[in-house]
Design an enzyme around this catalytic site. Structure first.
Site, PDB file in Angstrom:
ATOM      1  N   ASP A  35     -20.851  47.786  13.105  1.00 43.26           N
ATOM      2  CA  ASP A  35     -20.051  47.846  14.234  1.00 43.26           C
ATOM      3  C   ASP A  35     -20.513  47.317  15.439  1.00 43.26           C
ATOM      4  O   ASP A  35     -20.628  47.769  16.775  1.00 43.26           O
ATOM      5  CB  ASP A  35     -20.185  49.576  14.507  1.00 43.26           C
ATOM      6  N   ASP A  73     -21.930  47.372   7.580  1.00 41.33           N
ATOM      7  CA  ASP A  73     -20.925  47.990   8.556  1.00 41.33           C
ATOM      8  C   ASP A  73     -21.760  48.228   9.950  1.00 41.33           C
ATOM      9  O   ASP A  73     -21.697  49.615  10.187  1.00 41.33           O
ATOM     10  CB  ASP A  73     -20.510  49.144   7.885  1.00 41.33           C
ATOM     11  N   GLU A 127      -9.297  57.695   6.702  1.00 42.02           N
ATOM     12  CA  GLU A 127     -10.171  56.484   7.033  1.00 42.02           C
ATOM     13  C   GLU A 127     -11.242  56.512   5.826  1.00 42.02           C
ATOM     14  O   GLU A 127     -11.912  57.320   5.629  1.00 42.02           O
ATOM     15  CB  GLU A 127     -10.886  56.481   8.123  1.00 42.02           C
ATOM     16  N   TRP A 162     -12.242  60.975   9.337  1.00 42.72           N
ATOM     17  CA  TRP A 162     -13.115  60.381   8.498  1.00 42.72           C
ATOM     18  C   TRP A 162     -14.354  61.224   8.442  1.00 42.72           C
ATOM     19  O   TRP A 162     -14.739  61.981   9.164  1.00 42.72           O
ATOM     20  CB  TRP A 162     -13.580  59.006   9.112  1.00 42.72           C
ATOM     21  N   LYS A 166     -14.275  54.491   3.464  1.00 40.13           N
ATOM     22  CA  LYS A 166     -15.553  53.731   3.806  1.00 40.13           C
ATOM     23  C   LYS A 166     -16.010  53.129   2.403  1.00 40.13           C
ATOM     24  O   LYS A 166     -15.797  53.910   1.462  1.00 40.13           O
ATOM     25  CB  LYS A 166     -16.171  54.487   4.480  1.00 40.13           C
ATOM     26  N   ASP A 200     -13.468  50.417  17.137  1.00 39.34           N
ATOM     27  CA  ASP A 200     -14.252  51.477  16.774  1.00 39.34           C
ATOM     28  C   ASP A 200     -15.789  50.367  16.278  1.00 39.34           C
ATOM     29  O   ASP A 200     -15.797  49.844  15.559  1.00 39.34           O
ATOM     30  CB  ASP A 200     -14.050  51.894  15.201  1.00 39.34           C
ATOM     31  N   HIS A 247     -15.416  48.419   6.944  1.00 36.35           N
ATOM     32  CA  HIS A 247     -15.543  49.321   5.822  1.00 36.35           C
ATOM     33  C   HIS A 247     -15.248  48.839   4.304  1.00 36.35           C
ATOM     34  O   HIS A 247     -14.922  49.322   3.464  1.00 36.35           O
ATOM     35  CB  HIS A 247     -14.642  50.585   5.929  1.00 36.35           C
ATOM     36  N   ASP A 302     -10.471  50.362   8.581  1.00 32.47           N
ATOM     37  CA  ASP A 302     -11.915  50.090   9.410  1.00 32.47           C
ATOM     38  C   ASP A 302     -12.317  48.495   9.054  1.00 32.47           C
ATOM     39  O   ASP A 302     -12.667  48.509   7.682  1.00 32.47           O
ATOM     40  CB  ASP A 302     -12.804  50.858   9.510  1.00 32.47           C
ATOM     41  N   HIS A 339      -9.126  50.307  12.699  1.00 37.29           N
ATOM     42  CA  HIS A 339     -10.246  50.564  13.379  1.00 37.29           C
ATOM     43  C   HIS A 339     -10.872  49.087  13.537  1.00 37.29           C
ATOM     44  O   HIS A 339     -11.481  48.598  12.488  1.00 37.29           O
ATOM     45  CB  HIS A 339     -11.324  51.534  12.782  1.00 37.29           C
TER      46      HIS A 339
HETATM   47  C1  RNT Z   1     -17.858  55.404  10.580  1.00 34.00           C
HETATM   48  C2  RNT Z   1     -16.216  55.450  10.658  1.00 34.00           C
HETATM   49  C3  RNT Z   1     -15.764  56.311  11.785  1.00 34.00           C
HETATM   50  C4  RNT Z   1     -16.700  56.464  13.037  1.00 34.00           C
HETATM   51  C5  RNT Z   1     -16.200  57.097  14.248  1.00 34.00           C
HETATM   52  C6  RNT Z   1     -17.410  57.268  15.001  1.00 34.00           C
HETATM   53  O1  RNT Z   1     -18.012  54.344   9.446  1.00 34.00           O
HETATM   54  O2  RNT Z   1     -15.773  54.087  10.946  1.00 34.00           O
HETATM   55  O3  RNT Z   1     -14.370  55.949  12.154  1.00 34.00           O
HETATM   56  O4  RNT Z   1     -17.162  55.197  13.425  1.00 34.00           O
HETATM   57  O5  RNT Z   1     -15.228  58.098  13.968  1.00 34.00           O
HETATM   58 ZN    ZN Z   2     -13.834  53.634  11.951  1.00 32.16          ZN
END
Ligand code: RNT
Ligand code: ZN
Length: 418
Positions: free
Chosen positions: A296, A294, A226, A187, A228, A326, A262, A259, A286
């Site tokens: 997290d 986003d 990955e 990513w 985003k 993640d 994302h 993810d 993820h």
């Molecule tokens: C970032 C991505 C990525 C990170 C990690 C730390 O938006 O989701 O995967 O969170 O690699």
């Molecule tokens: Zn991620």
């Protein structure tokens, strides 16, 4: 009555209730036991790593909070991960980022990392029956800027190409060492705050960089890419968008990482699974929780997670979908954050495994849509929690809320002293 016999009693009743709708709970338990989640190492230390460069987290991602007790070095991180593992059922993997190498206090730049920097991780993994996954790290570095693999400046682009190639080699060594493919996630944050006039230029540079990175074939690692939607400070354009990586993955037989944070917030990630399964080799997830963006947040048992889990099980794709976590929250006890998110993910998978799929499918294929809807509604309140408690008990980990006390104890004895 003690807890154990309550759990057994409730389980026996649940077993009968599920049998009535054609579901074998023991089969579901066996399947759940075989699911290894890939735990992200970076919740333990707010995505800091061990490069000792004291820079801040960049690349459009952000951790909020400064709850005391984050892991400050490799030993503390390992200790925390083992604690987490003792509080969740099953056998899980650990996903490392390139900045978590065992650098022994030396400055090793990203284009210099080698398998030897991860040797102690491999040994630790083997000792503790934890298989490793890997990630290249393009953020939090003086050369990160807004563009890495898509940078028009050849020297910066080559620096990141070299880094990513090395990460693939390290992943290959990990996979070989553990006798099981290492999933390597790529990513990058590349993007821009305002809309560029040359969107195509950066995307073709990224394509070129990826072609170069993937030129070497490996047998013990698998590449995941990955996408985003946007990053903080990079809101208007993301080079590695979903369309970009989906196209790249389909054409080059690469695994696309979904993810869950994302995408546009109303987009269903669950709906993407069946399409990816038809056109790409496997899927990497993820699992995260976006709140308005986003963000997290710690994963919890919500409808999005349930839908996603059900989709994987309904597609009979547990062997093709890798479930990584993640998220990163620095506002609460970090061990607690892990445990809550892992258990939530497992609970969602269990509910998916307990779905009376055969009956639902029969209704659907005969256009009995009222019956399908009604059984779906009824299934929501079938006693899956009793099966979950049994799963925890069988796996010798705390049942129900009992893990809260364990985490507080670890905080008192270990993390609060950091
Ligand atoms: C970032 C991505 C990525 C990170 C990690 C730390 O938006 O989701 O995967 O969170 O690699
Ligand atoms: Zn991620």
């Amino acid at each position: 009555m003690n807890k154990e016999s309550t759990v057994i009693k409730a389980f026996e009743i649940a077993k009968e209730r599920y049998a009535a709708v054609g579901v074998d709970v023991n089969r579901a338990l066996d399947a759940l036991k075989r699911i290894s989640l890939s735990l992200h190492c970076w919740q333990a230390d707010d995505v800091t790593g061990f490069e000792n460069q004291n820079g801040s987290l960049t690349g459009g991602i952000q951790v909020t909070g400064n709850y005391p007790g984050k892991a400050r070095n490799i030993d503390e991180l390992r200790c925390d991960i083992l604690k987490v593992n003792s509080l969740v059922p099953g056998q899980h993997r650990l996903s490392l980022h390139a900045v978590y190498g065992d650098f022994q206090g030396k400055k090793v730049d990203r284009d210099e990392i080698e398998p030897c920097h991860f040797q102690s991780w491999m040994e630790w993994g083997k000792e503790n029956s934890i298989k490793l996954d890997f990630n290249s790290t393009s953020f939090s570095h003086p050369k990160s800027g807004d563009l890495t693999l898509a940078n028009p400046d050849e020297s910066i682009r080559n620096f990141w190409i070299e880094h990513t190639k090395r990460c693939r080699r390290i992943s290959e060594e990990m996979g070989k060492y553990q006798g099981d493919p290492c999933m390597m996630n790529l990513w990058i944050h590349d993007g821009s705050k305002e809309v560029p006039v040359s969107r195509l230029k950066y995307r073709s540079l990224l394509k070129q960089s990826l072609d170069e990175i993937f030129a070497t074939e490996y047998a013990n690692m698998k590449d995941c890419i990955e996408a985003k939607l946007f990053g903080i400070g990079l809101e208007s354009y993301t080079v590695g968008s979903y369309d970009f990586y989906l196209g790249y993955g389909v054409r080059n037989n690469k695994i696309v990482t979904l993810d869950t944070g994302h995408f546009h917030l109303t987009e269903s990630i669950a709906d993407k699974v069946s399409s990816l399964l038809l056109f790409t080799p496997e899927i990497m997830l993820h699992v995260s929780r976006p709140v308005r963006w986003d963000s997290d947040h710690v994963v919890i048992l919500n409808d999005d997670l349930l839908d996603l889990s059900k989709e994987i099980v309904r597609c009979d794709a547990l062997n093709r979908v890798h479930i990584g976590l993640d998220y990163f929250d620095g506002t609460i006890n970090r061990i607690g954050a892990y445990v809550v998110g892992i258990r939530a993910t497992q609970k969602a998978l269990l509910q998916a495994l307990l779905e009376p799929y055969a009956a639902l499918e029969k209704y659907e294929s005969t256009q009995r849509y009222f019956e399908r809807l009604a059984l779906q509604e009824e299934a929501k309140s079938l006693p899956w929690d009793a099966v979950w408690d049994m799963f925890c008990m069988q796996n010798n980990v705390p049942v129900g809320e009992d893990y809260i006390g364990e985490i507080c104890k670890y905080e008192q004895e270990v993390t609060s002293k950091r």
